[in-house]
Design an enzyme around this catalytic site. Structure first.
Site, PDB file in Angstrom:
ATOM      1  N   ARG A  85       0.855  -1.190   0.000  1.00 18.01           N
ATOM      2  CA  ARG A  85       0.000   0.000   0.000  1.00 18.01           C
ATOM      3  C   ARG A  85       0.891   1.240   0.000  1.00 18.01           C
ATOM      4  NH1 ARG A  85      -2.399   2.887   4.870  1.00 18.01           N
ATOM      5  NH2 ARG A  85      -3.643   4.473   3.841  1.00 18.01           N
ATOM      6  N   GLU A 143      -7.174   8.444   6.889  1.00 19.69           N
ATOM      7  CA  GLU A 143      -7.340   8.990   8.248  1.00 19.69           C
ATOM      8  C   GLU A 143      -7.860  10.417   8.356  1.00 19.69           C
ATOM      9  OE1 GLU A 143      -3.995   8.471  10.812  1.00 19.69           O
ATOM     10  OE2 GLU A 143      -4.114   6.306  10.736  1.00 19.69           O
ATOM     11  N   TYR A 156      -4.260   1.039  15.776  1.00 20.53           N
ATOM     12  CA  TYR A 156      -3.094   1.187  16.652  1.00 20.53           C
ATOM     13  C   TYR A 156      -3.445   0.997  18.117  1.00 20.53           C
ATOM     14  CZ  TYR A 156      -0.388   2.891  12.661  1.00 20.53           C
ATOM     15  OH  TYR A 156       0.279   2.976  11.466  1.00 20.53           O
TER      16      TYR A 156
HETATM   17  C1  GBH Z   1      -0.915   6.759  11.061  1.00 24.83           C
HETATM   18  O1  GBH Z   1      -1.477   7.647  11.978  1.00 24.83           O
HETATM   19  C2  GBH Z   1      -0.584   7.453   9.763  1.00 24.83           C
HETATM   20  O2  GBH Z   1      -1.469   7.074   8.746  1.00 24.83           O
HETATM   21  C3  GBH Z   1       0.833   7.240   9.322  1.00 24.83           C
HETATM   22  O3  GBH Z   1       1.142   8.150   8.331  1.00 24.83           O
HETATM   23  C4  GBH Z   1       1.745   7.320  10.527  1.00 24.83           C
HETATM   24  O4  GBH Z   1       3.103   7.287  10.161  1.00 24.83           O
HETATM   25  C5  GBH Z   1       1.438   6.158  11.415  1.00 24.83           C
HETATM   26  O5  GBH Z   1       0.079   6.084  11.725  1.00 24.83           O
HETATM   27  C6  GBH Z   1       2.210   6.153  12.721  1.00 24.83           C
HETATM   28  O6  GBH Z   1       1.908   7.275  13.479  1.00 24.83           O
HETATM   29  O7  GBH Z   1       0.381  14.253  18.232  1.00 24.83           O
HETATM   30  O8  GBH Z   1       0.190  13.238  20.404  1.00 24.83           O
HETATM   31  O9  GBH Z   1      -1.712  14.366  19.407  1.00 24.83           O
HETATM   32  C7  GBH Z   1      -1.779   7.073  13.233  1.00 24.83           C
HETATM   33  C8  GBH Z   1      -2.836   7.827  13.987  1.00 24.83           C
HETATM   34  C9  GBH Z   1      -3.419   9.834  15.044  1.00 24.83           C
HETATM   35  C10 GBH Z   1      -1.361   8.810  15.580  1.00 24.83           C
HETATM   36  C11 GBH Z   1      -2.941  11.088  15.671  1.00 24.83           C
HETATM   37  C12 GBH Z   1      -0.837  10.066  16.154  1.00 24.83           C
HETATM   38  C13 GBH Z   1      -1.409  12.148  17.150  1.00 24.83           C
HETATM   39  C14 GBH Z   1      -0.994  12.059  18.546  1.00 24.83           C
HETATM   40  N1  GBH Z   1      -2.325   9.052  14.536  1.00 24.83           N
HETATM   41  N2  GBH Z   1      -1.915  10.852  16.682  1.00 24.83           N
HETATM   42  S1  GBH Z   1      -0.509  13.589  19.201  1.00 24.83           S
END
Ligand code: GBH
Length: 489
Positions: A118, A207, A337
């Site tokens: 992907r 997302e 996650y």
């Molecule tokens: C995904 O996001 C993304 O699609 C990808 O690009 C990324 O590399 C991967 O996961 C790993 O992070 O800044 O403390 O407020 C995951 C979901 C949602 C995780 C927002 C981080 C922000 C936390 N993301 N979150 S904070």
């Protein structure tokens, strides 16, 4: 294709899952572990034939070559070059230099035995100004990448928007403008027209729950805005509208047989205990917590409570737009996650979120709480609540404090622990007949982790950013083993 399990095969697998645990078999059935395993035979934690094991990446995080071959600037170029926005002042200018090293990277995939990959297309490579005349050199890169994948028997899965909006569109309002939704649809249709001879699966947007919230409300991601609620809710609406319009454009322009879906990080509501009342609360919570994105996409309406809570700040929309937003999908992808724990209560909505105590275990990034059951409940909710018939886990993975040994090896036992436990729960979902067709591990290699820059490593290949050398970590060997046996290793 995935075959539905017969009742007997299913009972056998479920038996295996339970009997495989030494404690349960010792105290529960009276069978010895060795007998139970033998009886379980080849189904022990096995996935259905044809299950698609993959890896995921995204354009801005790996490609580099930010100004090459006519690529226009994206909001992430602007943001990462603004002092103080990204840790250590890191940018995606070079990243993993995947733009030049894609053949080597497909080689890594081949060595893993990957069935699918992907990737995302950088919109400003194709339309440097967001709209207008396409840039043939930009398209050519993805065409060569797809050829390389197909030549190695790896199915390409293409994401159209992984957050790198052309800066020119942000200058005209970005996702606050309905014109961006339309421009996205035009771009999506163009890519489908040009790549669907070889790419059969397209994801519209990656997302909503991250890029809209972090970029337009919290200011942590590009474009770094902190909009007031009314404008913010309208941006949410134009983002899901862009998805719906793109679904229609891909259907109109793609060859027959082209499939379309999305990759959303919906909140995965996990019952605190698996009792009927907490499970019912988790189902209610799933619809409400995801009201602005997944719920409206699947149901074609915003929930009453979402609109009521937003009051005069609720998004403005027409019935026609809701129909577009909920255009039928061929599949649904979710990035999984962390769990959101939910308990039943007597409140009007019938649930309460349970925040994790400070002692809750997490990986190197503080948001990444370890909750393997999320990979059971996520797909399960999609199948139960919205009757989704084809599900992909479009991302799952973990950040570790990877430190190479003197010989250059990385023994990321914590990432292996994380993946093994999550996959055991995915296996439970599949065993119960939840139609999960594939799994994309995030990520093939370390890369630009948005506001965390290069300080946070999610790859199963270690990248030395000074030399661009890729080295398989222990987790790469682990994943190769999983793919080879089509089961949890
Ligand atoms: C995904 O996001 C993304 O699609 C990808 O690009 C990324 O590399 C991967 O996961 C790993 O992070 O800044 O403390 O407020 C995951 C979901 C949602 C995780 C927002 C981080 C922000 C936390 N993301 N979150 S904070």
């Amino acid at each position: 294709m995935l075959k539905r399990f017969s009742r007997r095969a299913f009972a056998k697998i479920m038996g295996a899952a339970v009997l495989g645990s030494p404690q349960l078999s010792a105290f529960g059935s009276g069978l010895r572990v060795s007998e139970a395993r033998r009886d379980a035979g080849p189904n022990y934690y096995r996935f259905p034939d044809g299950f698609l094991w993959g890896c995921a990446t995204a354009a801005y995080q790996v490609e580099g070559a930010a100004t090459e071959d006519g690529r226009g600037p994206s909001i992430w170029d602007t943001f990462s070059h603004t002092p103080g926005k990204v840790r250590n002042g890191d940018t995606g200018d070079t990243a993993d230099d995947h733009y030049h090293r894609y053949k080597e990277d497909v080689g890594l995939m081949k060595a893993l035995g990957l069935k699918s990959y992907r990737f995302s297309v950088s919109w400003p490579r194709i339309f440097p100004q967001g709209v207008g005349a396409p840039n043939p050199k930009g398209l050519d890169f993805y065409s060569r990448l797809v050829d390389e994948l197909v030549a190695h028997d790896i199915q390409p899965f293409c994401t159209l928007y992984h957050w790198d909006l052309p800066q020119a569109l942000q200058d005209r309002g970005g996702w606050e403008s309905r014109d961006t939704s339309q421009a996205f649809s035009d771009y999506a249709g163009f890519i489908a027209e040009r790549l669907s001879d070889r790419v059969k699966h397209f994801f519209t947007i990656n997302e909503f729950g991250a890029f809209v919230e972090l970029g337009y409300r919290l200011g942590i991601h590009a474009p770094g805005l902190k909009l007031p609620p009314g404008r913010f809710n309208q941006a949410r609406h134009y983002a899901v509208l862009g998805h719906g319009l793109a679904v229609q454009a891909i259907r109109a322009k793609g060859r027959p047989g082209t499939k379309v879906g999305l990759a959303e990080n919906m909140q995965i509501c996990v019952p605190v205990i698996e009792t009927p009342e907490h499970v019912a609360a988790a189902v209610r919570a799933t619809r409400e917590q995801n009201a602005p994105y997944m719920t409206v996409i699947q149901e074609g309406k915003y929930t009453e409570s979402y609109l009521a809570a937003a009051r005069e700040d609720a998004p403005k929309f027409t019935p026609e737009e809701l129909k577009t937003i909920s255009s039928p999908l061929d599949f649904t992808g979710i990035n999984v996650y962390t769990p959101t724990y939910v308990r039943a209560d007597g409140s009007p909505l019938g649930y309460t979120l349970v925040p994790p105590p400070s002692s809750y275990p997490h990986m190197t990034v503080s948001w990444l709480n370890v909750g393997p059951e999320a990979l059971y409940w996520g797909p399960n909710h999609l199948a139960q609540i919205w009757k989704v018939k084809e599900i992909y886990i479009t991302e799952n993975g973990a950040a570790s404090a990877d430190v190479p040994t003197a010989e250059g090896a990385v023994y990321d036992t914590d990432r292996v622990m994380y993946l093994r436990n999550y996959l055991a729960h995915l296996h439970r979902a599949v065993s119960e007949g939840v139609p999960v067709r594939g799994y994309f591990l995030w990520s093939l290699m370390d890369n630009f982790e948005w506001a965390d820059g290069y300080s946070s490593r999610f790859g199963i290949h270690y990248v030395d950013y000074r030399t661009q050398k890729r080295t398989p970590k222990l987790s790469a060997s682990f994943y190769r083993e999983i793919i080879a046996r089509n089961g949890v290793a």
